[in-house]
Design a protein around this motif. Sequence first.
Motif, PDB file in Angstrom:
ATOM      1  N   LEU A  72     -27.381 135.111 -35.884  1.00 45.62           N
ATOM      2  CA  LEU A  72     -27.013 133.566 -36.403  1.00 45.62           C
ATOM      3  C   LEU A  72     -25.631 132.359 -35.800  1.00 45.62           C
ATOM      4  O   LEU A  72     -25.979 131.562 -36.111  1.00 45.62           O
ATOM      5  CB  LEU A  72     -25.630 134.114 -36.967  1.00 45.62           C
ATOM      6  N   ASP A  73     -26.628 132.462 -34.186  1.00 43.58           N
ATOM      7  CA  ASP A  73     -26.341 131.395 -33.473  1.00 43.58           C
ATOM      8  C   ASP A  73     -24.484 131.023 -32.968  1.00 43.58           C
ATOM      9  O   ASP A  73     -25.184 129.646 -33.409  1.00 43.58           O
ATOM     10  CB  ASP A  73     -26.862 129.974 -33.945  1.00 43.58           C
ATOM     11  N   LEU A  74     -24.081 131.875 -33.274  1.00 45.68           N
ATOM     12  CA  LEU A  74     -22.870 131.999 -33.400  1.00 45.68           C
ATOM     13  C   LEU A  74     -22.248 131.458 -32.182  1.00 45.68           C
ATOM     14  O   LEU A  74     -22.328 131.670 -30.792  1.00 45.68           O
ATOM     15  CB  LEU A  74     -21.515 133.218 -33.376  1.00 45.68           C
ATOM     16  N   ASP A  75     -21.299 130.228 -31.886  1.00 42.26           N
ATOM     17  CA  ASP A  75     -21.274 129.124 -31.134  1.00 42.26           C
ATOM     18  C   ASP A  75     -19.896 130.707 -29.928  1.00 42.26           C
ATOM     19  O   ASP A  75     -19.622 130.830 -28.864  1.00 42.26           O
ATOM     20  CB  ASP A  75     -20.174 128.524 -30.842  1.00 42.26           C
ATOM     21  N   VAL A  76     -19.074 131.198 -31.043  1.00 40.63           N
ATOM     22  CA  VAL A  76     -18.049 132.114 -29.972  1.00 40.63           C
ATOM     23  C   VAL A  76     -17.087 132.952 -31.258  1.00 40.63           C
ATOM     24  O   VAL A  76     -17.652 133.193 -32.545  1.00 40.63           O
ATOM     25  CB  VAL A  76     -16.430 130.869 -30.293  1.00 40.63           C
ATOM     26  N   ALA A  77     -17.086 134.209 -31.159  1.00 41.69           N
ATOM     27  CA  ALA A  77     -17.101 135.292 -31.445  1.00 41.69           C
ATOM     28  C   ALA A  77     -15.375 136.074 -31.072  1.00 41.69           C
ATOM     29  O   ALA A  77     -15.324 135.602 -30.112  1.00 41.69           O
ATOM     30  CB  ALA A  77     -17.964 136.700 -31.078  1.00 41.69           C
ATOM     31  N   TYR A  78     -14.780 135.977 -32.163  1.00 44.56           N
ATOM     32  CA  TYR A  78     -12.714 136.672 -32.111  1.00 44.56           C
ATOM     33  C   TYR A  78     -13.041 138.439 -32.542  1.00 44.56           C
ATOM     34  O   TYR A  78     -13.742 138.935 -33.777  1.00 44.56           O
ATOM     35  CB  TYR A  78     -12.412 135.482 -32.814  1.00 44.56           C
ATOM     36  N   VAL A  79     -12.541 139.020 -31.176  1.00 43.23           N
ATOM     37  CA  VAL A  79     -12.554 140.899 -31.694  1.00 43.23           C
ATOM     38  C   VAL A  79     -10.840 140.737 -31.279  1.00 43.23           C
ATOM     39  O   VAL A  79     -10.285 140.635 -31.042  1.00 43.23           O
ATOM     40  CB  VAL A  79     -13.185 140.905 -30.634  1.00 43.23           C
ATOM     41  N   THR A  80     -10.766 141.701 -33.252  1.00 43.82           N
ATOM     42  CA  THR A  80      -9.238 141.757 -32.930  1.00 43.82           C
ATOM     43  C   THR A  80      -9.479 142.916 -33.563  1.00 43.82           C
ATOM     44  O   THR A  80      -8.631 143.114 -34.362  1.00 43.82           O
ATOM     45  CB  THR A  80      -9.167 140.438 -33.921  1.00 43.82           C
ATOM     46  N   THR A  81      -9.822 143.725 -33.416  1.00 40.74           N
ATOM     47  CA  THR A  81     -10.126 145.382 -33.851  1.00 40.74           C
ATOM     48  C   THR A  81      -9.037 145.755 -32.366  1.00 40.74           C
ATOM     49  O   THR A  81      -8.405 145.481 -32.019  1.00 40.74           O
ATOM     50  CB  THR A  81     -11.533 145.426 -33.023  1.00 40.74           C
ATOM     51  N   PRO A  82      -8.373 146.906 -33.114  1.00 47.32           N
ATOM     52  CA  PRO A  82      -7.973 148.023 -32.971  1.00 47.32           C
ATOM     53  C   PRO A  82      -8.504 148.252 -30.726  1.00 47.32           C
ATOM     54  O   PRO A  82      -9.471 147.843 -30.677  1.00 47.32           O
ATOM     55  CB  PRO A  82      -7.394 149.792 -32.994  1.00 47.32           C
ATOM     56  N   ILE A  83      -7.497 147.531 -29.821  1.00 46.03           N
ATOM     57  CA  ILE A  83      -7.656 148.186 -28.612  1.00 46.03           C
ATOM     58  C   ILE A  83      -8.573 149.056 -28.199  1.00 46.03           C
ATOM     59  O   ILE A  83      -9.284 148.678 -27.840  1.00 46.03           O
ATOM     60  CB  ILE A  83      -5.828 148.760 -27.643  1.00 46.03           C
ATOM     61  N   PRO A  84      -8.887 150.531 -28.686  1.00 46.19           N
ATOM     62  CA  PRO A  84      -9.748 151.448 -28.322  1.00 46.19           C
ATOM     63  C   PRO A  84     -10.374 150.668 -28.145  1.00 46.19           C
ATOM     64  O   PRO A  84     -11.678 151.597 -27.869  1.00 46.19           O
ATOM     65  CB  PRO A  84      -9.204 152.680 -28.960  1.00 46.19           C
ATOM     66  N   SER A  85     -11.262 149.888 -29.723  1.00 48.23           N
ATOM     67  CA  SER A  85     -12.497 150.047 -29.575  1.00 48.23           C
ATOM     68  C   SER A  85     -12.936 148.409 -29.165  1.00 48.23           C
ATOM     69  O   SER A  85     -14.030 148.154 -29.149  1.00 48.23           O
ATOM     70  CB  SER A  85     -12.433 150.020 -31.465  1.00 48.23           C
ATOM     71  N   HIS A  86     -11.960 148.204 -28.428  1.00 50.35           N
ATOM     72  CA  HIS A  86     -12.880 146.459 -27.307  1.00 50.35           C
ATOM     73  C   HIS A  86     -13.634 147.086 -26.750  1.00 50.35           C
ATOM     74  O   HIS A  86     -14.621 145.830 -27.162  1.00 50.35           O
ATOM     75  CB  HIS A  86     -11.203 145.582 -26.716  1.00 50.35           C
ATOM     76  N   PHE A  87     -14.142 147.465 -25.620  1.00 46.21           N
ATOM     77  CA  PHE A  87     -15.073 147.762 -25.322  1.00 46.21           C
ATOM     78  C   PHE A  87     -16.671 147.618 -25.209  1.00 46.21           C
ATOM     79  O   PHE A  87     -17.168 147.096 -25.332  1.00 46.21           O
ATOM     80  CB  PHE A  87     -14.734 149.428 -23.899  1.00 46.21           C
TER      81      PHE A  87
END
Length: 316
Positions: free
Chosen positions: A50-65
Amino acid sequence: MGLLHASILNTLPNVELAALCDKGALIRRLCKKVLNKVRVVDDLEKLSGLDLDVAYVTTPIPSHFIVLNNIYSKRIAHNVFVEKTLASNFDEAKKLCNLAQKFGGLNMVGYMKRFAVTFGKAKELLDQDVLGDVVSFEAYAYSSDFFGVEKNSGSSGARGGVLRDLGAHVIDLALWFFGDLQVNSVKLDQPVDGDSEDSVQFRVNRADGLEGSFSISWCEENYRMPEFGLVIRGSKGVMSVNDDRVELKLNDGNSSRWYRHDLNDHVGFLLGAPEYFRENEYFVNSILEKRSVDPSFHTASKVDCIIEQVKARAEK
């Protein structure tokens, strides 16, 4: 948090909300109805290409990695924002720092208390050496979220423990104010859930002799909203700061007090708290202007390091 950040980003100039990913069918239906021009998917891989410039990750902490690892490895976006804490442990945090360095772009972690006007004022006063040589500090983070909850209810464990959920913010503030710290003693209680910490007190020191203490609990009475604060003692006086005010008392008898409304606590779009708007605006402008950001993954990994030190000493 995903809806909060998406809503704020949608109000910023030069920003186009392009896609949302959520595994919950209800959230996807809501987003499709409200944001009819935004692509809504149920799988991270569907964001590839999708040629995204930025991604925001707001999932639960255990899934961040795993989520961040996929974003980088599948080249979904090279600029990344993730809600605190960076990872579930310090080892994962270090790996994410290496990944971010390898793939480039800007990276930021959502320690939004840095963007609160009161804590910003306190940092400004410290940088001006108003207190002289800082000798000690006491930091606290309290809420009543689990006050009176019966033991072994399991309700607090789902949030990963008070250190990551509540304490991470005040740990980050202390690192921002004072630099690197070392944990030297810990008292940890588990009155609600035996699988996670609910109340923690620990002491730290800095290489030059500065000493500090932390008191963190979500079992305190009369804290309808979480409260974060520090009392800082220096050779010239004492400063106390929390979410609502900064108070300075100097040894020469002079004193000053600033409340939020004295410090231009205004934003273009208010949702949640003013600091959420400020951190998003800061991150977006940093990308557009090609300048570094803080707290970055590297900065935020130091919070994970402190939390790991606390847990390791508590186990001993």
